[in-house]
Structure formats: structure tokens, C-alpha cells
Motif scaffolding. Sequence first.
Motif, PDB file in Angstrom:
ATOM      1  N   PRO A 110      47.129  42.954  43.915  1.00 18.57           N
ATOM      2  CA  PRO A 110      46.324  42.857  42.453  1.00 18.57           C
ATOM      3  C   PRO A 110      45.042  41.596  42.625  1.00 18.57           C
ATOM      4  CG  PRO A 110      48.507  42.461  42.428  1.00 18.57           C
ATOM      5  CD  PRO A 110      48.248  42.443  44.340  1.00 18.57           C
ATOM      6  N   ASN A 111      44.879  41.720  41.796  1.00 19.92           N
ATOM      7  CA  ASN A 111      43.190  40.849  40.718  1.00 19.92           C
ATOM      8  C   ASN A 111      44.080  40.033  40.849  1.00 19.92           C
ATOM      9  OD1 ASN A 111      43.391  41.505  38.322  1.00 19.92           O
ATOM     10  ND2 ASN A 111      41.628  42.321  38.047  1.00 19.92           N
ATOM     11  N   LYS A 112      43.647  38.345  40.473  1.00 24.95           N
ATOM     12  CA  LYS A 112      44.018  37.739  40.062  1.00 24.95           C
ATOM     13  C   LYS A 112      45.279  37.002  38.313  1.00 24.95           C
ATOM     14  CE  LYS A 112      40.961  34.131  38.443  1.00 24.95           C
ATOM     15  NZ  LYS A 112      40.648  33.084  38.730  1.00 24.95           N
ATOM     16  N   ASP A 113      44.098  38.641  37.780  1.00 27.39           N
ATOM     17  CA  ASP A 113      45.631  38.206  36.486  1.00 27.39           C
ATOM     18  C   ASP A 113      45.851  39.787  36.224  1.00 27.39           C
ATOM     19  OD1 ASP A 113      43.207  39.068  36.374  1.00 27.39           O
ATOM     20  OD2 ASP A 113      42.151  38.970  34.508  1.00 27.39           O
ATOM     21  N   VAL A 114      46.168  40.635  37.399  1.00 21.58           N
ATOM     22  CA  VAL A 114      46.502  41.257  37.488  1.00 21.58           C
ATOM     23  C   VAL A 114      46.348  42.717  36.772  1.00 21.58           C
ATOM     24  CG1 VAL A 114      48.979  43.264  37.818  1.00 21.58           C
ATOM     25  CG2 VAL A 114      49.439  40.771  38.070  1.00 21.58           C
ATOM     26  N   THR A 115      45.315  42.893  36.560  1.00 26.14           N
ATOM     27  CA  THR A 115      44.541  44.012  35.413  1.00 26.14           C
ATOM     28  C   THR A 115      44.412  44.597  36.434  1.00 26.14           C
ATOM     29  OG1 THR A 115      42.226  42.131  35.478  1.00 26.14           O
ATOM     30  CG2 THR A 115      44.298  42.005  33.641  1.00 26.14           C
ATOM     31  N   GLY A 116      44.119  44.818  37.529  1.00 31.43           N
ATOM     32  CA  GLY A 116      43.443  45.692  38.787  1.00 31.43           C
ATOM     33  C   GLY A 116      43.740  46.199  39.711  1.00 31.43           C
ATOM     34  N   TRP A 117      43.138  46.490  40.586  1.00 26.43           N
ATOM     35  CA  TRP A 117      44.100  46.344  42.098  1.00 26.43           C
ATOM     36  C   TRP A 117      42.870  46.484  43.069  1.00 26.43           C
ATOM     37  CZ3 TRP A 117      49.196  46.054  43.356  1.00 26.43           C
ATOM     38  CH2 TRP A 117      50.038  45.629  42.254  1.00 26.43           C
ATOM     39  N   LEU A 118      42.442  45.995  44.031  1.00 27.88           N
ATOM     40  CA  LEU A 118      41.728  45.371  45.210  1.00 27.88           C
ATOM     41  C   LEU A 118      42.253  46.012  46.153  1.00 27.88           C
ATOM     42  CD1 LEU A 118      40.684  41.447  44.594  1.00 27.88           C
ATOM     43  CD2 LEU A 118      39.305  43.239  44.067  1.00 27.88           C
ATOM     44  N   VAL A 119      41.256  47.025  47.176  1.00 28.27           N
ATOM     45  CA  VAL A 119      41.700  47.419  48.650  1.00 28.27           C
ATOM     46  C   VAL A 119      41.075  46.504  49.599  1.00 28.27           C
ATOM     47  CG1 VAL A 119      41.186  49.012  50.192  1.00 28.27           C
ATOM     48  CG2 VAL A 119      41.727  49.567  47.975  1.00 28.27           C
ATOM     49  N   LYS A 120      41.723  45.937  50.284  1.00 31.04           N
ATOM     50  CA  LYS A 120      40.840  44.706  50.300  1.00 31.04           C
ATOM     51  C   LYS A 120      41.006  45.166  52.651  1.00 31.04           C
ATOM     52  CE  LYS A 120      41.396  40.187  49.348  1.00 31.04           C
ATOM     53  NZ  LYS A 120      42.086  38.788  49.485  1.00 31.04           N
ATOM     54  N   ILE A 121      40.204  44.651  53.289  1.00 26.10           N
ATOM     55  CA  ILE A 121      40.004  45.015  54.804  1.00 26.10           C
ATOM     56  C   ILE A 121      39.669  43.504  55.055  1.00 26.10           C
ATOM     57  CG2 ILE A 121      38.714  45.352  57.016  1.00 26.10           C
ATOM     58  CD1 ILE A 121      36.828  47.080  54.783  1.00 26.10           C
ATOM     59  N   GLU A 122      41.239  43.602  56.079  1.00 23.82           N
ATOM     60  CA  GLU A 122      41.319  42.661  56.992  1.00 23.82           C
ATOM     61  C   GLU A 122      42.476  41.151  56.571  1.00 23.82           C
ATOM     62  OE1 GLU A 122      42.039  42.667  60.727  1.00 23.82           O
ATOM     63  OE2 GLU A 122      40.942  44.662  60.411  1.00 23.82           O
ATOM     64  N   ASP A 123      42.047  40.998  54.914  1.00 21.99           N
ATOM     65  CA  ASP A 123      42.852  40.687  54.183  1.00 21.99           C
ATOM     66  C   ASP A 123      41.630  39.411  53.577  1.00 21.99           C
ATOM     67  OD1 ASP A 123      44.561  39.506  51.863  1.00 21.99           O
ATOM     68  OD2 ASP A 123      45.046  37.866  53.270  1.00 21.99           O
ATOM     69  N   VAL A 124      40.495  39.897  54.339  1.00 20.69           N
ATOM     70  CA  VAL A 124      39.129  38.863  53.870  1.00 20.69           C
ATOM     71  C   VAL A 124      38.264  39.902  52.764  1.00 20.69           C
ATOM     72  CG1 VAL A 124      37.646  38.135  54.749  1.00 20.69           C
ATOM     73  CG2 VAL A 124      39.429  38.027  56.143  1.00 20.69           C
ATOM     74  N   ALA A 125      37.926  40.562  52.955  1.00 26.71           N
ATOM     75  CA  ALA A 125      36.517  41.346  52.245  1.00 26.71           C
ATOM     76  C   ALA A 125      36.902  41.959  51.117  1.00 26.71           C
ATOM     77  CB  ALA A 125      35.697  42.105  53.243  1.00 26.71           C
ATOM     78  N   PRO A 126      36.792  42.160  49.877  1.00 29.99           N
ATOM     79  CA  PRO A 126      37.910  43.515  48.792  1.00 29.99           C
ATOM     80  C   PRO A 126      36.298  43.876  48.939  1.00 29.99           C
ATOM     81  CG  PRO A 126      37.082  41.496  48.065  1.00 29.99           C
ATOM     82  CD  PRO A 126      36.764  40.913  49.317  1.00 29.99           C
ATOM     83  N   THR A 127      37.053  45.738  49.067  1.00 28.78           N
ATOM     84  CA  THR A 127      35.724  46.547  48.913  1.00 28.78           C
ATOM     85  C   THR A 127      35.721  47.306  47.386  1.00 28.78           C
ATOM     86  OG1 THR A 127      37.505  47.535  49.449  1.00 28.78           O
ATOM     87  CG2 THR A 127      36.339  47.105  51.461  1.00 28.78           C
ATOM     88  N   ASP A 128      36.885  47.707  47.172  1.00 29.27           N
ATOM     89  CA  ASP A 128      36.780  47.750  45.796  1.00 29.27           C
ATOM     90  C   ASP A 128      37.522  47.290  44.584  1.00 29.27           C
ATOM     91  OD1 ASP A 128      34.681  49.272  45.690  1.00 29.27           O
ATOM     92  OD2 ASP A 128      35.367  50.792  47.336  1.00 29.27           O
ATOM     93  N   LEU A 129      37.213  47.506  43.269  1.00 33.08           N
ATOM     94  CA  LEU A 129      38.394  46.841  42.714  1.00 33.08           C
ATOM     95  C   LEU A 129      38.473  48.391  41.493  1.00 33.08           C
ATOM     96  CD1 LEU A 129      40.239  45.586  40.538  1.00 33.08           C
ATOM     97  CD2 LEU A 129      38.194  45.377  39.486  1.00 33.08           C
ATOM     98  N   TYR A 130      39.473  48.991  41.666  1.00 31.17           N
ATOM     99  CA  TYR A 130      40.380  49.961  40.924  1.00 31.17           C
ATOM    100  C   TYR A 130      41.662  49.879  39.994  1.00 31.17           C
ATOM    101  CZ  TYR A 130      38.567  51.775  44.990  1.00 31.17           C
ATOM    102  OH  TYR A 130      38.170  52.536  45.991  1.00 31.17           O
ATOM    103  N   ASP A 131      41.184  50.353  38.683  1.00 33.24           N
ATOM    104  CA  ASP A 131      41.853  49.929  37.189  1.00 33.24           C
ATOM    105  C   ASP A 131      43.736  50.356  37.768  1.00 33.24           C
ATOM    106  OD1 ASP A 131      39.620  49.297  35.768  1.00 33.24           O
ATOM    107  OD2 ASP A 131      39.761  51.482  35.005  1.00 33.24           O
ATOM    108  N   GLU A 132      43.707  51.084  38.696  1.00 33.93           N
ATOM    109  CA  GLU A 132      45.710  51.862  39.198  1.00 33.93           C
ATOM    110  C   GLU A 132      45.875  51.914  40.448  1.00 33.93           C
ATOM    111  OE1 GLU A 132      46.390  55.757  37.060  1.00 33.93           O
ATOM    112  OE2 GLU A 132      44.710  55.718  35.887  1.00 33.93           O
ATOM    113  N   ARG A 133      46.875  51.250  40.520  1.00 33.75           N
ATOM    114  CA  ARG A 133      47.564  51.355  42.050  1.00 33.75           C
ATOM    115  C   ARG A 133      47.353  52.397  42.753  1.00 33.75           C
ATOM    116  NH1 ARG A 133      52.705  51.090  44.336  1.00 33.75           N
ATOM    117  NH2 ARG A 133      52.954  49.529  45.308  1.00 33.75           N
ATOM    118  N   ASP A 134      48.321  53.438  42.430  1.00 34.44           N
ATOM    119  CA  ASP A 134      48.115  54.952  43.215  1.00 34.44           C
ATOM    120  C   ASP A 134      46.515  55.160  43.179  1.00 34.44           C
ATOM    121  OD1 ASP A 134      50.280  55.097  42.411  1.00 34.44           O
ATOM    122  OD2 ASP A 134      50.162  55.539  40.684  1.00 34.44           O
TER     123      ASP A 134
END
Length: 66
Positions: free
Chosen positions: A8-32
Motif C-alpha cells: 500500500p502507499n503511505k496513506d493506503v489510498t492505492g497499491w504500488l507494484v515494486k521491483i526488488e522492494d526499491v523501484a515502484p513501477t505503478d500505482l493502482y487504485d485497487e489491490r487486485d
Amino acid sequence: MKEYSVVPNKDVTGWLVKIEDVAPTDLYDERDTAVEKATELAENDKPSRVLIMDQNHNVEQEKKFE
């Protein structure tokens, strides 16, 4: 082995996909949607795994692709 994570992002308003826990690729509104994207990336980059975190950043699920 590459590692992808869905967190989740900092305020849990979206979900991030991260590679190697470093570089976020995209932010999505829904966890699924974020889980689907991380799974797709991992399947195309074997060997790899996906760690799916809950809103408290605890590992909720792990998927491995070999």
C-alpha cells in the motif's frame, strides 16, 4: 531470483507494484489490479516471486514462479 511486491502507499489510498522492494513501477487504485500486474511481471521474468503485503506491510501471500 527477482522479487516483486505489492504494497500500500503511505496513506493506503492505492497499491504500488515494486521491483526488488526499491523501484515502484505503478500505482493502482485497487489491490487486485496491482496483484494481477505483479503476477504478470513475475511470470515473464522467471525465476521470481511476488510478495503481497497487507495494509500493515506484513506478508499476506507469496507466489513463486520457476
